[in-house]
Design an enzyme around this catalytic site. Sequence first.
Site, short mmCIF file in Angstrom:
data_model
loop_
_atom_site.label_atom_id
_atom_site.label_comp_id
_atom_site.label_asym_id
_atom_site.label_seq_id
_atom_site.Cartn_x
_atom_site.Cartn_y
_atom_site.Cartn_z
N SER A 1 -3.63 -0.42 -5.21
CA SER A 1 -4.85 -1.20 -5.07
C SER A 1 -5.27 -1.83 -6.40
O SER A 1 -4.98 -1.30 -7.48
CB SER A 1 -5.99 -0.32 -4.56
N1 SAH Z 1 -4.67 4.25 -2.17
C1 SAH Z 1 -3.57 3.44 -2.65
C2 SAH Z 1 -3.40 2.21 -1.82
C3 SAH Z 1 -2.10 2.22 -1.10
S1 SAH Z 1 -1.87 0.87 0.03
C4 SAH Z 1 -3.78 3.09 -4.12
O1 SAH Z 1 -4.65 3.63 -4.74
O2 SAH Z 1 -3.07 2.27 -4.66
C5 SAH Z 1 -2.32 1.63 1.55
C6 SAH Z 1 -1.45 2.77 2.02
O3 SAH Z 1 -1.90 3.10 3.34
C7 SAH Z 1 0.04 2.47 2.14
O4 SAH Z 1 0.75 3.37 1.35
C8 SAH Z 1 0.33 2.68 3.63
O5 SAH Z 1 1.59 3.27 3.89
C9 SAH Z 1 -0.79 3.61 4.03
N2 SAH Z 1 -1.09 3.64 5.47
C10 SAH Z 1 -1.10 2.62 6.36
N3 SAH Z 1 -1.39 3.07 7.59
C11 SAH Z 1 -1.57 4.42 7.48
C12 SAH Z 1 -1.86 5.48 8.40
N4 SAH Z 1 -2.07 5.25 9.70
N5 SAH Z 1 -1.96 6.72 7.92
C13 SAH Z 1 -1.77 7.01 6.59
N6 SAH Z 1 -1.47 6.07 5.70
C14 SAH Z 1 -1.37 4.80 6.12
#
Ligand code: SAH
Length: 212
Positions: free
Chosen positions: A60
């Site tokens: 993010s």
């Molecule tokens: N929190 C992270 C952002 C990652 S992007 C940061 O700090 O950088 C969002 C993440 O959500 C991805 O890794 C994706 O695989 C996950 N995601 C999407 N759908 C999901 C679900 N149903 N359950 C758990 N994770 C999920």
Amino acid sequence: MTSQRTRQRLIGRLMEQGVKNHRVLDVIRTTPRHIFLDEALSHRAYEDTALPIGYGQTISQPYIVARMTEILMNTGKLDKVLEIGTGCGYQTAVIAQLAGEVVSVERIKPLLEKARRNLKLLGLRQVELKYADGSLGWKEKGPFDAILTTAAPQQIPGELLGQLADGGRLIIPVGGEAGQDLQLITRHGDEFQTETLQKVRFVPLLSGKSVG
Ligand code: SAH
């Protein structure tokens, strides 16, 4: 590239964009974002931008991490926090330094393992991670003072609302891939108050666990 000056410049940008909470700004300044990225991208770690982390996912943008964390800090307690979408664990690491117990769910196993290594490297032990579909929340660990979702559903999963404590807040991007509304939902008994905060852009919340 990972110098104090580069990090301070990022903090300046976040302040210009309206982030005010000094504890949040301090944690962003002292958390090494470069360890969450592959070597080839680590020189861009202190730019205020989302970057790829593999598997079609992103780390993010620091501004969004700061904003979501600040909103949760300013609206109530953070003794017990659930994050949906661990990714590489950057947001997890930031909120873990400001909250009590943090649990986080990710549907892509290699990313979860990467996050586990990163959090261990930072010595953040009050965090528990799970490989599962986060749209179901993590019922056994609830109820939560705060739930933050870092992937966007088209509609808010009912399970997440049900796992909020009284006075608990859910912060979640809602909408399609073209753009979403960041919503803050606060539970008052059986009532849920919704506030739309700003336009954001997250990867989609997908259902089920990813296999392989
Ligand atoms: N929190 C992270 C952002 C990652 S992007 C940061 O700090 O950088 C969002 C993440 O959500 C991805 O890794 C994706 O695989 C996950 N995601 C999407 N759908 C999901 C679900 N149903 N359950 C758990 N994770 C999920």
